[in-house]
Design an enzyme around this catalytic site. Structure first.
Site, short mmCIF file in Angstrom:
data_model
loop_
_atom_site.label_atom_id
_atom_site.label_comp_id
_atom_site.label_asym_id
_atom_site.label_seq_id
_atom_site.Cartn_x
_atom_site.Cartn_y
_atom_site.Cartn_z
CD GLU A 138 -0.45 -2.42 3.19
OE1 GLU A 138 0.54 -3.17 3.22
OE2 GLU A 138 -1.00 -2.02 2.13
CG ASP B 269 7.23 -6.67 3.08
OD1 ASP B 269 7.09 -7.10 1.92
OD2 ASP B 269 6.86 -7.29 4.09
#
Lengths: 284, 284, 284, 284
Positions: free
Chosen positions: A106, A155
């Site tokens: 991330e 995602d």
């Protein structure tokens, strides 16, 4: 209190949610992060003003991005998750005992920190011992990987701002390389309904098809995303998500899910004609 | 011009469309009728402030309410349509040469008059010689019918106001009686996502199940309806919509459709687990 | 970020401000407190969702509630302020060296704490040695006072919720008693334009008139309050705000103000005919 | 029906009115014209989406643009009105028997036609025999006039689009020439509160001052205009609007007005300090 969060789905369409209480506002190096409490959707998490997660319906997105590939290949052991700072994708993955390692990349550590505090519903499994967090650019991370993962889940946010690189040809090519020979790539794939989203969808699909022999798109009803008609991409080196679905294997795991089931698994790949046409595969 | 049409999907959720131009406003004996022009959705038709039809996506609703039963039983000859004043359902039905007669019962003549003027896209086939218009209460109309129709389509408004009677047990019982022995009843079935709509959906399903041996629910993505997740009910005396689908027969008709196709036909009956649970047929 | 604060001025009128950033949300024993940052108005402070103060235009309200009585009677020494938790009224009062003591009675300590942190522009003088803070119900506080103050300023919220008591006959009677024999009562007096506010205005005026021989109403342009047409009440035992204005005395103080000046002082008591009629003093 | 008319007062401020019913929408050669019915304001008339007139508060604007000059010089006989297609200014003027001729120059005939049909409240006196309608560009009309009028009222839209020319130096110079030697020019003068409007106000004031020896600005509370704080310009060759006011003469006419009165006349020229500063005449 009359406070309304509004997302302009297009210049001429507004979706507005009454906010009970603002919970958090911050600006990271990458983006604006907001958390609100609302009556209809519970806690809401937005990035740069765009809806990411609501407590009420995050289960739909996370079910569909995780269980579709997992039910297609129950032997998946090593997973790379890119983006997904809210933790919902990891939460669903950790339900599979068969998974040995989850690398989550991330770019924005603040997203994870904020979600840990305000969205325990999704962030609750980020400390699972199999989960390895990397606060890096997913685009760069995947460059150095080769033949390493059974599954990559992208995602990401929409293809502008921090998420832009995750919709490029270079990125998809590196994902292909990073995957094992029976690897699967799943990505959030935007929406076919409003023009701008449909263009992103078309571009992503066209680029992924250049690398992966199997390249399918599946859909879900996510009411808090623009138009409520949201797509996911399933690309793989060998597996076909419908033909290779092992219904019995997945159902024998006894996972309780609120959106996904093996009927939906098969049904969600049946796309409306206009979506097929946009994807350029009417005859598919 | 900043004029916005807003539909409150719940007390805490607003869906707003920028209006270019109001085209018509009227009050019939039954309801308020409005027609707007918008950039995103073209012409919009609302009843009592609730979205009925937009030029942009009416094809989704009308494809799904008509082609699903028609592909299940290609031998349908006599059809009763209740509601549907915009004409879109009739338009799709008239594409089948095999249909011999369509009785359309719309309680509000003004709706038909207004749609003929402002929505030719949907109203264009109301003068087909097979179409018989009755401006009556559908609830009463169907009482006197027995063994008369192969298909009844209930294309109603929501279950309050003029549409209320079309969600009652009495009505469904009379539909059963009005259908031939292999008759099919299709109805718009509200939505599972927001609480109030989900309740209507549950009530309708429960009541229809009391009369029909086959009772299924199918879904479509209709972005301009609340939540974008809309359901239809398929009830019949004999046919199962999935097992009895004759794909080849329907495809050989060569009808060009933009949402419906025979893959979607099969896929649309695969419901999310939470919807199955709401319908009380998880084991279905 | 599309976050909009909306105040419904009536059921059919909305005033909406784009919020850059929510700064604070809290619930005290008495009311909901919110602080927002906005581009147009700077920091905004609301109670129970109603606009109290904006950085951009608080000067108008505070100028008019303070300088009108102070220019009428430059000999004012003892002041009671009721409400006014944001501190703006006190800030203006402290500019007068002639004032010896300011008792400020705010029912809600949290309002003061929050304003000290987020609205230093108004709260900056709450620590002036002449200021005495009482976190009590103003209605009760004033009951025990007699012949004590030269000026009472009622800087209250609207007449419902915590501010309700500050619009009652009992309260005005006690204010009369608490004032010295040449005392002045100034209060925020709602607005004449929207029906509900006009009713509050009428009620307040009628009640004050029962006690005070001089009873005038003056107006200001406060764009962030409903209709932008806001009123103040000036009641006194002896002074007439226009006839007794000592222009030269006030101007010689050299106070720099952005709204108030001695022309406005005289002009603001000239009310539109419809407002006079609502106040029942057309012949005044 | 949830239909809301929204005017963006600035990019970050929205004023929204619930519309009961759209009554008319049209596009003239010059501008978009809309008429709505609303609960709070009655019939509303907008041009290019900007609020022009509401039944509820048009009396404020029309009182102030007409009675201020008429009470200053009761001997006015010949009046030129520029713009004002709704007819409200003419309606107020026709109440003076002393006026002999009113030339009204409105560039857009459709505005007048539409207002005659939908706004009889304002358009009711356009057929008075003293009224002469010219559907021409006011800028051109006034060029050929010399020493012709006692009063010119510029009742224009904002200074962009069709109204732009009515804010130019050339136009003000021609007005000066068209006026008799004791002539008065009154114009709507925008607002001091929001930046963009304040700039228009400043520009207009600066230009008018170049021609007229007397140049004053007065204000009114017009809640449906941006900020509710609206200004008018009073320029003249000789008369001072306050010193030359003949209170007794005007009051003896016995005109019933709902906003204007001779107290307001004097009071409305008392401007807030920040407005004086914007106008560059603090010492005025």
């Amino acid at each position: 209190m009359e406070l309304w969060y509004t997302e302009q789905h297009t210049e001429n369409v507004r979706f507005s949610i009454k906010v009970d209480k603002p919970l958090y506002t911050g600006q990271s190096e990458f983006q604006r992060i907001d958390i609100f409490k609302s009556k209809e959707f519970g806690t809401i998490f937005t990035l740069d003003g765009l809806m990411m997660v609501t407590e009420k319906d995050e289960f739909i997105y996370h079910d569909m991005i995780v269980h579709v590939p997992m039910a297609t290949n129950p032997a998946i052991k090593n997973v790379l998750v890119i983006g997904a700072g809210d933790g919902g994708t990891v939460r669903e993955l950790t339900r599979y005992n068969s998974i040995e390692r989850i690398d989550m990349v991330e770019i924005d550590k603040l997203v994870v920190d904020v979600c840990r505090e305000y969205l325990p519903q999704t962030a609750c499994k980020l400390d699972d011992p199999r989960v390895h967090l990397f606060f890096e650019d997913g685009l760069k991370f995947v460059r150095s990987k080769e033949n390493a993962y059974d599954l990559i889940i992208v995602d990401s946010t929409d293809p502008f701002g921090p998420g832009e690189g995750l919709f490029t040809k270079e990125f998809y090519g590196n994902c292909f390389k990073a995957l094992k020979e029976d690897g699967i790539l799943v990505n959030q794939h935007e929406s076919p309904y409003y023009h701008e989203y449909a263009q992103s969808m078309q571009r992503a699909h066209k680029r992924i098809k250049e690398f992966f022999p199997v390249c399918r798109v599946y859909q879900a009803h996510i009411p808090t995303y623009p138009s409520g008609h949201w797509l996911f991409g399933f690309a793989s080196k060998t597996y076909d998500p419908v033909n290779d679905l092992n219904e019995q294997a997945w159902n024998s795991l006894g996972l309780k899910t609120r959106y996904y089931n093996t009927d939906i698994h098969k049904g969600c790949f049946a796309l409306p004609t206009y979506v097929k046409e946009l994807l350029g595969n009417k005859e598919e």
